[in-house]
Motif scaffolding. Structure first.
Motif, short mmCIF file in Angstrom:
data_model
loop_
_atom_site.label_atom_id
_atom_site.label_comp_id
_atom_site.label_asym_id
_atom_site.label_seq_id
_atom_site.Cartn_x
_atom_site.Cartn_y
_atom_site.Cartn_z
N GLY A 138 47.28 49.71 34.08
CA GLY A 138 46.32 49.31 33.07
C GLY A 138 45.02 48.79 33.65
O GLY A 138 44.51 49.30 34.63
N PRO A 139 44.46 47.71 33.06
CA PRO A 139 43.14 47.21 33.44
C PRO A 139 43.14 46.66 34.87
O PRO A 139 44.14 46.20 35.38
CB PRO A 139 42.88 46.10 32.42
CG PRO A 139 44.24 45.68 31.98
CD PRO A 139 45.07 46.89 32.01
N SER A 140 41.95 46.70 35.53
CA SER A 140 41.78 46.18 36.88
C SER A 140 40.98 44.90 36.84
O SER A 140 40.43 44.53 35.80
CB SER A 140 41.08 47.22 37.75
OG SER A 140 39.81 47.50 37.20
N PHE A 141 40.92 44.21 37.95
CA PHE A 141 40.21 42.94 38.07
C PHE A 141 39.27 43.02 39.27
O PHE A 141 39.56 43.66 40.28
CB PHE A 141 41.18 41.78 38.24
CG PHE A 141 42.15 41.65 37.11
CD1 PHE A 141 41.81 40.95 35.96
CD2 PHE A 141 43.41 42.26 37.17
CE1 PHE A 141 42.70 40.85 34.92
CE2 PHE A 141 44.28 42.15 36.14
CZ PHE A 141 43.94 41.44 35.00
N THR A 142 38.15 42.32 39.14
CA THR A 142 37.22 42.25 40.25
C THR A 142 37.74 41.29 41.29
O THR A 142 38.67 40.51 41.04
CB THR A 142 35.85 41.78 39.76
OG1 THR A 142 35.97 40.44 39.27
CG2 THR A 142 35.31 42.68 38.66
N ALA A 143 37.10 41.34 42.49
CA ALA A 143 37.53 40.44 43.56
C ALA A 143 37.32 38.98 43.18
O ALA A 143 38.14 38.11 43.49
CB ALA A 143 36.77 40.79 44.84
N GLU A 144 36.20 38.71 42.48
CA GLU A 144 35.93 37.33 42.08
C GLU A 144 36.96 36.82 41.08
O GLU A 144 37.40 35.68 41.14
CB GLU A 144 34.52 37.24 41.48
CG GLU A 144 33.40 37.49 42.48
CD GLU A 144 33.42 36.44 43.58
OE1 GLU A 144 33.78 35.28 43.29
OE2 GLU A 144 33.09 36.79 44.73
N GLU A 145 37.39 37.69 40.13
CA GLU A 145 38.39 37.29 39.15
C GLU A 145 39.72 37.00 39.82
O GLU A 145 40.42 36.04 39.47
CB GLU A 145 38.56 38.40 38.10
CG GLU A 145 37.34 38.56 37.21
CD GLU A 145 37.48 39.74 36.26
OE1 GLU A 145 36.77 39.78 35.26
OE2 GLU A 145 38.33 40.62 36.55
N LEU A 146 40.09 37.83 40.81
CA LEU A 146 41.35 37.60 41.51
C LEU A 146 41.30 36.32 42.32
O LEU A 146 42.27 35.56 42.37
CB LEU A 146 41.64 38.79 42.42
CG LEU A 146 41.94 40.11 41.70
CD1 LEU A 146 42.09 41.23 42.72
CD2 LEU A 146 43.20 39.99 40.87
N LYS A 147 40.15 36.04 43.00
CA LYS A 147 40.02 34.81 43.77
C LYS A 147 40.13 33.58 42.87
O LYS A 147 40.79 32.59 43.20
CB LYS A 147 38.69 34.80 44.51
CG LYS A 147 38.60 35.78 45.68
CD LYS A 147 37.23 35.70 46.34
CE LYS A 147 37.15 36.67 47.51
NZ LYS A 147 35.81 36.61 48.16
N LYS A 148 39.48 33.64 41.70
CA LYS A 148 39.51 32.51 40.77
C LYS A 148 40.92 32.27 40.24
O LYS A 148 41.38 31.13 40.14
CB LYS A 148 38.55 32.77 39.62
CG LYS A 148 38.42 31.60 38.66
CD LYS A 148 37.38 31.92 37.59
CE LYS A 148 37.26 30.75 36.62
NZ LYS A 148 36.27 31.02 35.54
N ALA A 149 41.64 33.35 39.90
CA ALA A 149 43.01 33.20 39.39
C ALA A 149 43.93 32.62 40.45
O ALA A 149 44.77 31.77 40.17
CB ALA A 149 43.54 34.57 38.92
N LEU A 150 43.75 33.08 41.70
CA LEU A 150 44.58 32.55 42.79
C LEU A 150 44.29 31.09 43.03
O LEU A 150 45.20 30.29 43.28
CB LEU A 150 44.34 33.36 44.06
CG LEU A 150 45.16 32.95 45.29
CD1 LEU A 150 46.65 33.08 44.97
CD2 LEU A 150 44.79 33.80 46.48
N LYS A 151 43.02 30.69 42.92
CA LYS A 151 42.65 29.29 43.11
C LYS A 151 43.27 28.42 42.03
O LYS A 151 43.82 27.35 42.30
CB LYS A 151 41.13 29.16 43.11
CG LYS A 151 40.64 27.75 43.33
CD LYS A 151 39.11 27.70 43.35
CE LYS A 151 38.63 26.26 43.56
NZ LYS A 151 37.14 26.18 43.54
N ASN A 152 43.22 28.87 40.77
CA ASN A 152 43.82 28.11 39.67
C ASN A 152 45.33 28.01 39.83
O ASN A 152 45.95 27.00 39.50
CB ASN A 152 43.47 28.75 38.34
CG ASN A 152 41.99 28.67 38.03
OD1 ASN A 152 41.30 27.79 38.54
ND2 ASN A 152 41.50 29.59 37.20
#
Length: 478
Positions: A138-152
């Motif tokens: 399905g949908p993909s994520f940008t590198a910034e979105e992945l970094k933010k999710a991992l940080k949270n």
């Protein structure tokens, strides 16, 4: 392909140089090696952003060929995610594509092109000689979105949790186990067996301080329990049967009625309790209630108890005859206001007649045992039919044929047929019986036609008509 192309070019140049002088040949070779070296170094120094896996198929090499792309050399976090559409678009260097996208290399332009996958999940692809599974998630994520999710996510793992507060909240919703155990113990104390309940009811009934209403209630509760065979036998073992029998002599008609009700339910289809009731004097007391002035409610319950006590019990039937039970029923049958009891009286007599006939007509292949022989002996002592003729039942039973109730007529006809052997002469000498049978024949012929019109070939009225015809035929016999 580059090496193949260089080799072909080198071969052509060498062929032409052989035709020149030696110095020219050496110079040409040096120039060719220099060009080859420059192209080789340039090809290896240019860093390709992707590694392509081209699926070759049969057909023209100028056609554009599709391929799946996999990022190997670039760091995914440093790539900008390209948003494909349903049409082919040129993929710029440094762009990452979502999983499941279709990527192809345009051999004419040398550029990579990409478009959106056809469906989600795994898709089976086959193109020429190449085939395999394509992951089209399905949908993909940008590198910034992945970094933010991992940080949270990491911050959430590091946050302290107030487990004590949560435990207190859970405990507040449930009761402590100690309280539950106490409640269960209290419930176990309230769970009583039928024997314990019956003992309390008997104590309440036998207590001199209990009111009449309390005693009546105790008897009615007992009647509900003694329908079970085991409870009726427990009533005997606890001494309750004798208390109930003695209550038949009570001066209160409500206690007489309730006691007869309990007695009839206890002895029904229970031979051991029947024996105890007869030996305890229940039959005599019940006949007294039927022979004396008592309300109709008391007589109904007393007759119910008598019928239950006599059913399938020849020992009690023999005592019934010795105590003048047939004469008592004859007087009750003719008592004004007791019309509602007539069909019940006829039913008691009919059951006694048919029981003896059925047990006497047992086939010879039945293996007789000691109990069967004893029952035959006891039934042989019950001479009911001669007593019925002597007490005038050959004339009393036909009176029920004038009743408007079909059920009463049916019971009367069956009883008349059961007494036919002893009452045949009196039947033929009874003109009212002949007239009644003729009228019933005509009436039930019409009713049978009505049943047949609605599709009932063997209906209830047909059974009554068959009984009438059987009476007429047997009365005409000599």
């Amino acid at each position: 392909m580059f090496y193949l192309y260089a080799y072909c070019l080198f071969s052509k140049i060498m062929t032409r140089l052989k035709m020149q002088n030696k110095w020219s040949t050496k110079l040409g070779v040096a120039i060719i090696f220099w060009v080859f070296s420059v192209q080789f170094i340039s090809a290896h120094n240019v860093k390709s952003p992707t590694a392509l896996s081209i699926t070759e198929g049969s057909g023209d090499h100028n056609k554009r060929e599709e391929t799946d792309i996999e990022i190997e050399n670039e760091d995914p976090e440093d790539l900008e995610v390209f948003r494909p559409t349903d049409k082919w678009q040129t993929l710029k260097p440094g762009h990452a594509v979502p999983a499941g996208s279709h990527v192809r290399l345009n051999l004419q332009t040398g550029h990579r092109e990409v478009k959106m996958g056809e469906e989600e999940g795994l898709k089976y692809r086959k193109d020429g000689n190449g085939q395999g599974m394509v992951n089209v998630q399905g949908p993909s994520f940008t590198a910034e979105e992945l970094k933010k999710a991992l940080k949270n996510f990491k911050q959430g793992m590091d946050d302290p949790v107030d487990t004590k507060q949560e435990d207190d909240a859970v405990r507040a919703q449930f009761r402590p186990i100690e309280e539950l155990k106490k409640d269960m113990e209290a419930l176990n104390m309230l769970v009583e067996t039928d024997v314990q309940v019956m003992m309390k009811l008997l104590n309440q009934f036998n207590n001199t301080n209990s009111t009449t209403n309390e005693k009546v209630k105790a008897l009615l509760d007992l009647e509900y329990l003694v329908h079970q065979v085991d409870n009726a036998q427990n009533l005997v073992s606890m001494g309750g049967m004798q208390l109930v029998i003695n209550a038949l002599n009570s001066t209160d008609i409500r206690l007489q009625e309730s006691a007869a009700f309990v007695l009839g339910s206890a002895v029904s289809s229970n031979p051991s309790v029947q024996v105890e009731a007869v030996e305890g004097g229940a039959l005599q007391k019940l006949l007294i209630l039927l022979a004396t002035q008592r309300p109709m409610a008391v007589k109904k319950k007393a007759l119910f108890a008598v019928a239950s006590l006599l059913r399938l019990f020849p020992f009690a039937q023999s005592h019934f005859l010795k105590l003048g039970g047939v004469q008592m029923l004859s007087e009750l049958f003719q008592t004004p206001g007791a019309e509602a009891l007539r069909v019940r009286i006829i039913t008691v007599l009919y059951d006694m007649i048919t029981e003896k006939e059925l047990i006497s007509q047992v086939g010879m292949d039945l293996i007789p045992d000691s109990s069967h022989q004893e029952r035959l002996r006891q039934y042989a002592e019950v001479a009911l039919l001669p007593v019925l003729v002597e007490q005038g039942w050959c004339k009393l039973v036909p009176e029920l044929l004038s009743s408007p109730e079909h059920d009463w007529r049916e019971k009367a006809l069956r009883t008349l047929l059961a007494m036919m052997a002893q009452c045949h002469t009196q039947y033929k000498q009874n003109p009212s019986l002949t007239v009644s049978l003729s009228e019933l024949h005509e009436q039930y012929q019409e009713l049978v036609l009505t049943e047949q019109d609605v599709g009932e070939q063997d209906g209830y009225f047909g059974e009554i008509l068959a009984l009438v015809d059987s009476m007429v035929v047997k009365m005409r016999q000599v």
